[in-house]
Design an enzyme around this catalytic site. Structure first.
Site, short mmCIF file in Angstrom:
data_model
loop_
_atom_site.label_atom_id
_atom_site.label_comp_id
_atom_site.label_asym_id
_atom_site.label_seq_id
_atom_site.Cartn_x
_atom_site.Cartn_y
_atom_site.Cartn_z
N TYR A 1 -7.81 -19.73 -3.94
CA TYR A 1 -6.51 -19.33 -4.67
C TYR A 1 -6.39 -20.43 -5.80
CZ TYR A 1 -5.17 -15.61 -2.12
OH TYR A 1 -5.38 -14.17 -1.51
N ARG B 1 -8.22 -19.48 -8.62
CA ARG B 1 -7.47 -18.54 -9.34
C ARG B 1 -6.32 -19.25 -10.11
NH1 ARG B 1 -6.77 -13.74 -5.35
NH2 ARG B 1 -5.68 -12.76 -6.96
N ASP C 1 0.32 -12.53 -10.69
CA ASP C 1 0.08 -13.65 -11.99
C ASP C 1 1.36 -13.81 -12.61
OD1 ASP C 1 -1.82 -10.90 -13.63
OD2 ASP C 1 0.33 -11.37 -13.67
N HIS D 1 3.00 -7.47 -4.21
CA HIS D 1 2.06 -8.32 -3.28
C HIS D 1 2.19 -9.67 -3.50
CE1 HIS D 1 -0.99 -4.80 -3.65
NE2 HIS D 1 -0.17 -4.53 -2.82
N GLY E 1 -3.53 0.69 -15.31
CA GLY E 1 -4.56 -0.57 -14.77
C GLY E 1 -4.77 -0.99 -13.74
N THR E 2 -4.75 0.26 -13.02
CA THR E 2 -5.08 -0.17 -11.47
C THR E 2 -5.88 1.20 -10.80
OG1 THR E 2 -4.11 -0.02 -8.87
CG2 THR E 2 -3.15 1.63 -10.49
N SER E 3 -6.88 0.59 -9.95
CA SER E 3 -8.13 1.42 -9.53
C SER E 3 -7.40 2.42 -8.46
CB SER E 3 -9.18 0.58 -8.60
OG SER E 3 -8.44 -0.12 -7.91
N ASN F 1 -5.87 3.88 -18.35
CA ASN F 1 -6.69 3.04 -17.68
C ASN F 1 -8.32 3.20 -18.46
OD1 ASN F 1 -9.12 1.95 -15.77
ND2 ASN F 1 -7.77 2.41 -14.25
C1 BV8 Z 1 -0.51 -3.13 4.74
C2 BV8 Z 1 -2.80 -10.00 -3.17
C3 BV8 Z 1 -0.45 -2.29 7.01
C4 BV8 Z 1 -3.88 -10.89 -2.53
C5 BV8 Z 1 -3.87 -7.87 -2.44
C6 BV8 Z 1 -2.84 3.01 4.09
C7 BV8 Z 1 -1.48 2.42 4.45
C8 BV8 Z 1 -1.27 0.82 4.52
C9 BV8 Z 1 -2.39 -0.10 4.41
C10 BV8 Z 1 -3.62 0.78 4.37
C11 BV8 Z 1 -3.79 2.11 4.23
N1 BV8 Z 1 -5.03 2.48 4.01
C12 BV8 Z 1 -5.72 1.08 4.02
C13 BV8 Z 1 -4.87 0.29 4.09
C14 BV8 Z 1 -5.24 -1.14 4.36
C15 BV8 Z 1 -5.01 -2.01 3.17
C16 BV8 Z 1 -5.66 -1.31 1.95
O1 BV8 Z 1 -5.02 -0.80 1.50
N2 BV8 Z 1 -7.01 -1.43 1.96
C17 BV8 Z 1 -7.96 -0.67 1.01
C18 BV8 Z 1 -8.70 -1.82 0.34
C19 BV8 Z 1 -8.58 0.33 1.43
N3 BV8 Z 1 -3.83 -2.27 2.80
C20 BV8 Z 1 -3.26 -3.28 3.27
O2 BV8 Z 1 -3.73 -4.11 4.30
C21 BV8 Z 1 -1.76 -3.57 2.86
N4 BV8 Z 1 -0.97 -3.88 3.96
O3 BV8 Z 1 0.11 -1.96 4.45
O4 BV8 Z 1 -0.54 -3.44 5.82
C22 BV8 Z 1 0.92 -2.92 7.63
C23 BV8 Z 1 2.04 -2.22 7.77
C24 BV8 Z 1 2.92 -2.65 8.57
C25 BV8 Z 1 2.98 -3.85 9.13
C26 BV8 Z 1 1.70 -4.67 9.34
C27 BV8 Z 1 0.79 -4.34 8.40
C28 BV8 Z 1 -1.76 -4.92 1.58
C29 BV8 Z 1 -2.41 -4.60 0.45
C30 BV8 Z 1 -2.09 -5.81 -0.33
C31 BV8 Z 1 -3.50 -6.67 -0.26
N5 BV8 Z 1 -3.16 -7.59 -1.19
N6 BV8 Z 1 -3.75 -8.69 -3.16
C32 BV8 Z 1 -4.44 -11.29 -3.83
O5 BV8 Z 1 -4.57 -11.18 -4.96
O6 BV8 Z 1 -5.54 -12.31 -3.34
S1 BV8 Z 1 -4.68 -6.25 -3.03
C33 BV8 Z 1 -5.37 -6.59 -4.65
O7 BV8 Z 1 -5.73 -5.12 -5.01
C34 BV8 Z 1 -4.44 -6.93 -5.88
O8 BV8 Z 1 -3.07 -7.10 -5.33
C35 BV8 Z 1 -4.38 -5.81 -6.74
O9 BV8 Z 1 -3.32 -5.84 -7.41
C36 BV8 Z 1 -4.71 -4.75 -5.78
C37 BV8 Z 1 -4.98 -3.40 -6.53
O10 BV8 Z 1 -6.17 -3.81 -7.05
P1 BV8 Z 1 -5.95 -3.25 -8.75
O11 BV8 Z 1 -4.88 -3.99 -9.33
O12 BV8 Z 1 -5.88 -1.75 -8.67
O13 BV8 Z 1 -7.12 -4.10 -9.49
P2 BV8 Z 1 -8.65 -3.37 -9.29
O14 BV8 Z 1 -9.78 -4.49 -9.77
O15 BV8 Z 1 -9.26 -2.58 -8.28
O16 BV8 Z 1 -8.79 -2.52 -10.73
C38 BV8 Z 1 -8.40 -2.71 -11.93
C39 BV8 Z 1 -8.28 -1.39 -12.57
O17 BV8 Z 1 -7.84 -1.73 -14.12
C40 BV8 Z 1 -9.56 -0.78 -12.79
O18 BV8 Z 1 -9.29 0.79 -12.48
C41 BV8 Z 1 -10.26 -1.05 -14.15
O19 BV8 Z 1 -10.83 0.36 -14.72
C42 BV8 Z 1 -8.90 -1.15 -14.99
N7 BV8 Z 1 -8.94 -1.93 -15.94
C43 BV8 Z 1 -9.80 -3.08 -16.26
N8 BV8 Z 1 -9.49 -3.52 -17.60
C44 BV8 Z 1 -8.65 -2.58 -18.09
C45 BV8 Z 1 -8.30 -1.63 -17.34
N9 BV8 Z 1 -7.30 -0.68 -17.58
C46 BV8 Z 1 -6.75 -0.55 -18.65
N10 BV8 Z 1 -6.84 -1.54 -19.74
C47 BV8 Z 1 -7.82 -2.50 -19.32
N11 BV8 Z 1 -8.02 -3.65 -20.35
#
Ligand code: BV8
Ligand code: ZN
Length: 250
Positions: free
Chosen positions: A70, A73, A107, A122, A190-192, A216
């Site tokens: 961190y 970052r 951020d 988040h 801008g989210t996957s 996106n």
């Molecule tokens: C929770 C902070 C349960 C830390 C992050 C269903 C329900 C609930 C939970 C789950 C579920 N299924 C699975 C889960 C578990 C998990 C999860 O989702 N896993 C995934 C990977 C399968 N979820 C959790 O654990 C969540 N917690 O619900 O727990 C619970 C409930 C009750 C009690 C206890 C527990 C917590 C999730 C949060 C995790 N923390 N970040 C840190 O940053 O270090 S996640 C991280 O991913 C960031 O926050 C980020 O924002 C987030 C999403 O990613 P994106 O923002 O979409 O970024 P990415 O790189 O993926 O994509 C970028 C996109 O931009 C791309 O599409 C690209 O094409 C596009 N792009 C790029 N450049 C441009 C652009 N678009 C336009 N213009 C450009 N120039």
């Protein structure tokens, strides 16, 4: 591509008649500010896997490694500033009676761009929180420490962000789900759309018959479900949307 061919008449009509708009942003909107995304080619997760770093277990088993990640970052964020995409969303906010900007990003760039009503799903990387008692520490100078500082209760401090397996701040979740269920137009920007529960939001908006538009550079997990997919960089496309909206509020 001319400006007015980028947006369908349907979308512009919906935007100009909308009373309530909700926006979900992800790492993509900060990419043009120089903030690495998570899953892209240079994504943060390329070197590490989320479960290796952004979890409580990872922190408790190796606090210094996670703190260091961190710190790296936070250093990057010191050099960056909001880009035209953030500023366009700030301008868009002024045009609607109800406008909720929900971000997955930690951020703080939306706030620095001047957006007023920002829901941070988040958390925020500038704050720290005690892993033991939950006390919040706003002092940004703590970022400079080489290893996690300790709280008055002797617990370890960690960034005040939501890790995998941690629940999201209840108030943020409530506001976000309410906005998604009560908006006329929902923009997924801008989210996957792979991280939950944030990724539910566009789907909830669809269920409540909102017009859902995705911005996106490439299709995502929800592109086949949304009302419209607009391909392009947010820093280029969103300012054009503001221009097409014209002056004044809807
Ligand atoms: C929770 C902070 C349960 C830390 C992050 C269903 C329900 C609930 C939970 C789950 C579920 N299924 C699975 C889960 C578990 C998990 C999860 O989702 N896993 C995934 C990977 C399968 N979820 C959790 O654990 C969540 N917690 O619900 O727990 C619970 C409930 C009750 C009690 C206890 C527990 C917590 C999730 C949060 C995790 N923390 N970040 C840190 O940053 O270090 S996640 C991280 O991913 C960031 O926050 C980020 O924002 C987030 C999403 O990613 P994106 O923002 O979409 O970024 P990415 O790189 O993926 O994509 C970028 C996109 O931009 C791309 O599409 C690209 O094409 C596009 N792009 C790029 N450049 C441009 C652009 N678009 C336009 N213009 C450009 N120039
Ligand atoms: Zn404490």
């Amino acid at each position: 591509m001319t400006e007015n061919s980028l947006f369908s008449n349907e979308f512009l009509r919906k935007m100009k008649s909308a009373k309530s708009v909700a926006v979900l942003t992800g790492a993509g909107i900060s990419a043009e500010s120089g903030v690495p995304t998570f899953r892209g080619e240079e994504g943060l997760w390329k070197k590490f896997k989320p479960e290796e770093l952004a979890t409580v277990d990872a922190f408790l088993s190796n606090p210094k490694l996670v703190w260091e990640w961190y710190r790296h970052r936070r250093q990057i964020l010191k050099e960056v500033k909001p880009n035209a995409g953030h500023l366009a969303l700030r301008d868009l906010e002024e045009k609607f009676e109800k406008f909720t900007l929900i971000t997955q990003n930690i951020d703080g760039l939306h706030q620095r761009a001047g957006s007023r009503r920002v829901v941070e799903l988040h958390g925020n990387i500038r704050r720290n929180r005690c892993q033991n008692c939950g006390r919040i520490y706003q002092d940004v100078s703590l970022e400079e420490r080489e290893k996690p500082p300790t709280c008055t209760c002797h617990g370890l401090l960690r960034p005040d962000v939501v890790w995998f397996g941690e629940s999201l701040p209840p108030e943020a979740i409530d506001q976000a789900f309410y906005a998604a269920a009560h908006c006329d137009v929902f923009l997924s920007v801008g989210t996957s759309a792979v991280v939950y529960p944030a990724a539910y939001l566009p789907l909830i908006a669809l269920q409540y018959l909102a017009y859902v538009v995705e911005f996106n550079i490439e299709p995502t997990a929800i592109s086949h479900q949304v009302s419209e997919f607009i391909q392009g960089k947010t820093g280029q496309v969103l300012p054009q949307l503001v221009k097409m909206m014209g002056p004044g509020t809807s």
